[in-house]
Design an enzyme around this catalytic site. Structure first.
Site, PDB file in Angstrom:
ATOM      1  N   PRO A 107       0.805  -1.168  -0.104  1.00  0.00           N
ATOM      2  CA  PRO A 107       0.005   0.053  -0.103  1.00  0.00           C
ATOM      3  C   PRO A 107       0.856   1.139   0.045  1.00  0.00           C
ATOM      4  CG  PRO A 107      -0.595  -1.466   1.949  1.00  0.00           C
ATOM      5  CD  PRO A 107       0.491  -2.016   1.171  1.00  0.00           C
ATOM      6  N   VAL A 108       0.475   2.215  -0.804  1.00  0.00           N
ATOM      7  CA  VAL A 108       1.211   3.494  -0.832  1.00  0.00           C
ATOM      8  C   VAL A 108       0.872   4.541   0.122  1.00  0.00           C
ATOM      9  CG1 VAL A 108       1.533   5.452  -2.447  1.00  0.00           C
ATOM     10  CG2 VAL A 108       1.314   3.234  -3.565  1.00  0.00           C
ATOM     11  N   ALA A 110       1.670   4.483   3.229  1.00  0.00           N
ATOM     12  CA  ALA A 110       0.925   3.930   4.459  1.00  0.00           C
ATOM     13  C   ALA A 110       2.020   3.345   5.427  1.00  0.00           C
ATOM     14  CB  ALA A 110       0.299   2.655   3.963  1.00  0.00           C
ATOM     15  N   GLY A 111       3.432   3.905   5.593  1.00  0.00           N
ATOM     16  CA  GLY A 111       4.266   3.628   6.603  1.00  0.00           C
ATOM     17  C   GLY A 111       5.142   2.577   6.109  1.00  0.00           C
ATOM     18  N   GLY A 113       6.829   1.924   3.391  1.00  0.00           N
ATOM     19  CA  GLY A 113       8.363   2.057   2.883  1.00  0.00           C
ATOM     20  C   GLY A 113       8.011   2.017   1.160  1.00  0.00           C
ATOM     21  N   SER A 114       6.643   2.226   0.600  1.00  0.00           N
ATOM     22  CA  SER A 114       6.560   1.849  -0.675  1.00  0.00           C
ATOM     23  C   SER A 114       7.610   2.761  -1.701  1.00  0.00           C
ATOM     24  CB  SER A 114       5.137   2.047  -1.154  1.00  0.00           C
ATOM     25  OG  SER A 114       4.927   3.445  -0.941  1.00  0.00           O
ATOM     26  N   SER A 115       7.886   3.938  -1.292  1.00  0.00           N
ATOM     27  CA  SER A 115       8.561   4.775  -2.122  1.00  0.00           C
ATOM     28  C   SER A 115      10.046   4.392  -2.237  1.00  0.00           C
ATOM     29  CB  SER A 115       8.619   6.407  -1.885  1.00  0.00           C
ATOM     30  OG  SER A 115       8.826   6.559  -0.408  1.00  0.00           O
ATOM     31  N   ALA A 117      11.102   1.203  -1.781  1.00  0.00           N
ATOM     32  CA  ALA A 117      10.928   0.080  -2.406  1.00  0.00           C
ATOM     33  C   ALA A 117      11.011   0.337  -3.926  1.00  0.00           C
ATOM     34  CB  ALA A 117       9.945  -0.955  -2.000  1.00  0.00           C
ATOM     35  N   ASP A 158      14.520   3.473   5.126  1.00  0.00           N
ATOM     36  CA  ASP A 158      13.862   2.841   4.409  1.00  0.00           C
ATOM     37  C   ASP A 158      14.710   2.334   3.003  1.00  0.00           C
ATOM     38  OD1 ASP A 158      11.897   3.842   6.052  1.00  0.00           O
ATOM     39  OD2 ASP A 158      10.441   4.617   4.685  1.00  0.00           O
TER      40      ASP A 158
END
Ligand code: MEV
Length: 327
Positions: A107-108, A110-111, A113-115, A117, A158
């Site tokens: 999930p973007v 959302a805490g 660390g999507s960015s 990754a 992250d």
């Protein structure tokens, strides 16, 4: 033919926000991954697409042309990907036109660390496509640069976990140390589904620290103590102590002003349903919380979080950092 690379999302078990000011934090990579596919073009333009965000656009020299979604949002959200690609092109030494597409099971905002990754997966995919032998240190450095565009003054936790994977004790001045955690940590993740900005929340803590330096100094010390105790508890699989420490950590984060009523609702529901401990994870202000529960209680904790309005999922820790999926 393109190259596909992937990188894991993360959960901060202890120490978010405090880590920005040099305190240690414990973070683990989870088996939810972001994928980046890179392929060469016949022209020199850079076409970027985010499947999850439904955004796409083309960068050609200084110009940006939106191809899907709102132009302003597309430019803003695709900018860090562009930066990561450009850093790899700098190493490559010549300009190459590329299509880069990212998709994710994370999930973007959302805490989790999507960015970071995304940045790590893009860097690795483009590097491999251009036959540049990038080390993990290179991937980390470049994704950290991209992360600065998104978050302002990130600690680097992250991009480090998305690149190297595993369970890490991270500190800005000494770097990171892998923690040898053998057993799984039975966590339920609850998503409030409220998107928030890490940049804004980090600035909120900075403001608090400037206004109440002596109070926040003691909170920092308390956090350090929590992390040091947690290392032993993790190694000894002492779930009871880990749970207590998570609750203490949450109290500090609440005090700093980075919790949110939706997070508090899910955290309280989890505790009432028998979780050993629960806290927000990542920047807070919405996003995700985590609850630690003995295996036989995982189901009931998960249901309680759902009844309180959260979307739940479980995740396992993974040792796999960034990797090439298809060359
Ligand atoms: C974000 O995942 C963690 C924060 O501590 C920011 C950072 O360390 O860069 C809130």
């Amino acid at each position: 033919m393109g190259v596909v690379a992937s990188a894991p999302a993360k959960i901060i078990l202890f120490g978010e926000h405090f880590v920005v000011y040099g305190e240690p934090a414990i973070v683990l990579a989870i088996d939810k991954r972001t994928y980046a596919k890179a392929e060469k073009r016949h022209d020199e333009s850079l076409h970027l697409r985010s499947k999850n965000l439904n955004l796409a656009g083309c960068f050609e020299k200084e110009n940006f042309k939106v191809e899907q979604g709102d132009a302003r949002e597309a430019r803003l959200k695709l900018e860090p990907i562009k930066l990561a690609v450009e850093k790899v092109l700098e190493i490559h030494g010549e300009s190459v036109g590329l299509n880069v597409e990212v998709s994710s099971t994370v999930p973007v905002a959302a805490g989790l660390g999507s960015s970071a990754a995304v940045a790590a997966a893009v860097t690795a995919a483009v590097g491999a496509l251009l036959s540049e032998k990038l080390s993990k240190e290179d991937v980390f450095r470049i994704s950290y640069e991209a992360e600065k565009v998104v978050h302002g003054t990130p600690s680097g936790i992250d991009p480090a976990i998305s690149t190297f994977g595993g369970t890490l004790l991270f500190q800005t001045d000494t770097g990171f140390k892998p923690l040898n955690v053998k057993n799984d940590v039975p966590l339920v993740i609850g998503d409030t589904c409220i998107e928030r900005s890490t940049r804004v929340l980090v600035a909120k803590v900075r403001n608090m620290r400037e206004r109440y330096p002596h109070v926040v100094k003691f909170m920092m010390r308390a956090e350090r103590e929590i992390v040091l105790r947690a290392i032993d508890a993790l190694k000894g699989s002492d779930l009871q102590t880990l749970g207590d420490l998570m609750n203490l950590n949450q109290a500090l984060l609440y005090g700093l002003g980075v919790s949110h009523e939706s997070l508090e609702r899910l955290i309280n529901a989890a505790r009432k349903a028998g979780a050993l401990g629960a806290k927000l994870t990542g920047a807070g202000g919405g996003g995700c919380m985590i609850a630690l529960a003995e295996n036989e209680k995982v189901e009931q904790v998960s249901e309680a979080i759902q009844r309180a309005g959260g979307r739940t999922f479980t995740a396992k820790k993974t040792d796999e950092g960034v990797r090439i999926e298809q060359a």
